[in-house]
Design a protein around this motif. Structure first.
Motif, PDB file in Angstrom:
ATOM      1  N   GLY A   1       2.969 -11.264   7.786  1.00 52.18           N
ATOM      2  CA  GLY A   1       2.709 -10.121   7.468  1.00 52.18           C
ATOM      3  C   GLY A   1       2.354  -9.151   8.726  1.00 52.18           C
ATOM      4  O   GLY A   1       2.600  -9.862   9.826  1.00 52.18           O
TER       5      GLY A   1
ATOM      6  N   TYR B   1       3.980 -11.680   2.988  1.00 47.34           N
ATOM      7  CA  TYR B   1       3.223 -10.548   2.453  1.00 47.34           C
ATOM      8  C   TYR B   1       4.045  -9.260   2.861  1.00 47.34           C
ATOM      9  O   TYR B   1       3.484  -8.207   2.720  1.00 47.34           O
TER      10      TYR B   1
ATOM     11  N   ASP C   1       4.818  -6.084   4.581  1.00 48.78           N
ATOM     12  CA  ASP C   1       3.891  -5.466   5.417  1.00 48.78           C
ATOM     13  C   ASP C   1       2.586  -5.287   4.979  1.00 48.78           C
ATOM     14  O   ASP C   1       1.838  -4.378   5.527  1.00 48.78           O
ATOM     15  N   GLY C   2       2.101  -6.126   4.090  1.00 47.56           N
ATOM     16  CA  GLY C   2       0.612  -6.527   3.817  1.00 47.56           C
ATOM     17  C   GLY C   2      -0.116  -6.757   5.280  1.00 47.56           C
ATOM     18  O   GLY C   2       0.674  -7.297   5.974  1.00 47.56           O
TER      19      GLY C   2
ATOM     20  N   VAL D   1      -5.696 -10.143   2.453  1.00 45.42           N
ATOM     21  CA  VAL D   1      -4.438  -9.514   2.841  1.00 45.42           C
ATOM     22  C   VAL D   1      -4.675  -8.058   2.166  1.00 45.42           C
ATOM     23  O   VAL D   1      -4.638  -7.870   0.929  1.00 45.42           O
ATOM     24  N   LEU D   2      -4.466  -6.824   2.549  1.00 42.25           N
ATOM     25  CA  LEU D   2      -4.508  -5.532   2.255  1.00 42.25           C
ATOM     26  C   LEU D   2      -3.074  -4.877   2.079  1.00 42.25           C
ATOM     27  O   LEU D   2      -2.133  -5.115   2.749  1.00 42.25           O
ATOM     28  N   ASP D   3      -2.999  -4.303   0.813  1.00 45.95           N
ATOM     29  CA  ASP D   3      -2.058  -3.333   0.607  1.00 45.95           C
ATOM     30  C   ASP D   3      -2.383  -1.919   1.241  1.00 45.95           C
ATOM     31  O   ASP D   3      -3.379  -1.322   0.590  1.00 45.95           O
TER      32      ASP D   3
ATOM     33  N   SER E   1      -1.949   1.426  -1.752  1.00 46.08           N
ATOM     34  CA  SER E   1      -2.453   0.705  -2.892  1.00 46.08           C
ATOM     35  C   SER E   1      -2.567   1.845  -3.924  1.00 46.08           C
ATOM     36  O   SER E   1      -2.583   1.377  -5.176  1.00 46.08           O
TER      37      SER E   1
ATOM     38  N   THR F   1      -6.855   3.397   3.906  1.00 48.99           N
ATOM     39  CA  THR F   1      -7.265   2.487   3.015  1.00 48.99           C
ATOM     40  C   THR F   1      -8.785   1.993   3.120  1.00 48.99           C
ATOM     41  O   THR F   1      -9.468   1.911   2.227  1.00 48.99           O
TER      42      THR F   1
ATOM     43  N   ARG G   1      -4.440  -7.534  -1.934  1.00 49.23           N
ATOM     44  CA  ARG G   1      -3.309  -8.279  -2.538  1.00 49.23           C
ATOM     45  C   ARG G   1      -3.459  -9.485  -2.492  1.00 49.23           C
ATOM     46  O   ARG G   1      -2.906 -10.254  -3.590  1.00 49.23           O
TER      47      ARG G   1
END
Ligand code: GUN
Ligand code: ZN
Length: 429
Positions: free
Chosen positions: A9, A63, A65-66, A384-386, A389, A410, A420
């Motif tokens: 990612g 992931y 582009d997470g 792991v962030l979206d 979101s 975010t 995520r």
């Protein structure tokens, strides 16, 4: 050699103190990166194509582009306050008496303690928090419940029995001797077992007699390998009360110092209204401060000086202070830290905020060699962030020119929907 997993990612890790070095020097970003995990540890971090080529046998988790970050570290929380978070209308001392103490009384029931511990770990994991430092209640069973749940999840945690022997209701008071004996027994059972650490935990000076503070100081002297956590200078009314209760103390910090409760490994929550002597002493002994911004606005406590204290080299961690704090989310907590700094006329960069929630908190806990950064040899706790979101966040992130600008919406507007995936001890939760 164990099984290997390769997470792909965007990757971001703030690998040094941005308040000391300038964030550009310490932030490590890969727009297409990877983190290789083996036996619960991070084995390497780098560009995705290099890691994939070098380790074709690794199981892949892509992931896209997470954004892969070190898991969030909440450096001060009260897990027993989970069910009374967001209680209306009171300032600190009234809030404790009206809402907090009655709720903590319920932990006399070990089944209730176990139920809330499970709920607390479910909620915090959903928000991307992988390590926390928690107060429990005066009941040893509350500590047992917390550590048992953490152990089952393989989670690195720090906690201790909250000690108080005055200015608390009947049923929520121990004594100097029982606090010492119970804390010692818990410490001997749990400290260093797997990923668990015991913290000696006098609640704060108003709820401990000088005898109890001395007993806690004696225990800490016998176990300097343990952290010690408490509260310091959160509200002005509280500080005035401390002056009445300890008429010979030079200041609030002195009530701890005089009883052996000031030193490296001391974690002082809030630390808002500090006098110059207190700041000098905290720096001199290399103690840690913990900023609890959603709590400080929610209970109306004041504006912590993040930029001043962190730039001066003090160890500063970030925390929710659940349930004085109004959120389980370290994203929301970073947002509140940003807002408080703005009210002081300073803009914290997203790299400062991420550092406070990861490596900075790890440094406050003196665990910077184990958690808080994506580096070989560190424990594999990851979030792991979206970065898109919600529709509101997505449309703003779409305008971003670089990762920082894509991440900031975010931080400011994100919550558990932005999380995520969470990896704890090398395993997906
Ligand atoms: N000071 C002493 N106990 C507490 C607590 O539970 N929460 C907060 N915010 N401050 C405290
Ligand atoms: Zn607290």
């Amino acid at each position: 050699m164990g099984e290997m997993t390769l997470l792909l990612g965007q990757t971001l890790s703030v690998n040094g103190d941005p308040f000391a070095a300038g964030w550009e020097a310490v932030a490590q970003v890969e727009s297409r990166g990877g983190v290789l995990i083996e036996d619960g540890l991070i084995r390497s971090v780098g560009p995705a194509d290099e890691l994939s080529a070098a380790h074709p046998e690794a199981e892949l988790r892509d992931y896209g582009d997470g954004l892969i970050l070190p898991g969030f570290i909440d450096a001060h929380a009260h897990f027993p306050q989970t069910a009374m978070i967001a209680s209306w209308g009171k300032r600190l001392i009234d809030w404790l008496n009206t809402y907090t103490f009655p709720e903590e009384m319920r932990f006399a029931d070990p089944a209730y303690a176990a139920e809330i511990a499970k709920r607390y770990f479910d909620l915090t994991a959903a928000h991307g928090t992988t390590t926390m430092v928690s107060f429990c209640t005066i009941h040893p069973a509350s500590v047992e419940a917390f550590f048992a749940e953490a152990e089952a999840r393989g989670q690195r945690v720090v906690a201790g029995k909250t000690c108080m022997d005055r200015n608390a209701p009947e049923g929520l008071r121990d004594t100097a001797q029982s606090a010492y004996d119970d804390s010692k027994a818990l410490l001997e059972t749990w400290h260093g077992r797997g990923r668990i650490s015991y913290a000696i935990t006098p609640r704060f000076s108003p709820t401990s007699t000088p005898e109890q503070l001395s007993a806690m100081g004696a225990l800490w002297a016998e176990h300097p390998e343990c952290l010690m956590q408490t509260h310091l200078s959160e509200q002005t009314d509280e500080i005035a009360w401390v002056k009445e209760l300890f008429p010979t103390a030079r200041d609030y910090l002195d009530t701890y110092e005089a009883h052996g409760l000031l030193g490296p490994g001391g974690l002082y929550g809030h630390a808002i209204h500090l006098e110059a002597r207190e700041i000098d002493r905290l720096k001199e002994v290399d103690a840690s401060l913990v900023h609890c911004p959603t709590s400080n606005t929610f209970i109306g406590s004041g504006l912590f000086d993040t930029m001043g204290l962190a730039s001066w080299g003090l160890r500063v961690g970030l925390a929710t202070d659940t349930g004085g704090g109004s959120s389980f989310s370290m994203l929301r907590t970073m947002a509140a830290a940003y807002e408080i700094a703005q009210l002081r006329g300073e803009a914290l960069h997203p790299a400062h905020l991420i550092w406070l929630a990861t490596g900075g908190s790890a440094r406050a806990l003196r665990m910077e060699d184990r958690i808080g950064r994506l580096m070989p040899g560190m424990e594999a706790d990851l979030v792991v962030l979206d970065l898109a979101s919600t529709p509101a966040i997505a449309q703003r992130a779409a305008e971003a020119d670089d990762l920082w600008e894509a991440l900031f919406p975010t931080i400011m507007m994100g919550d558990d929907r932005a999380v995520r995936a969470v990896w704890i001890n090398g395993r997906a939760t």
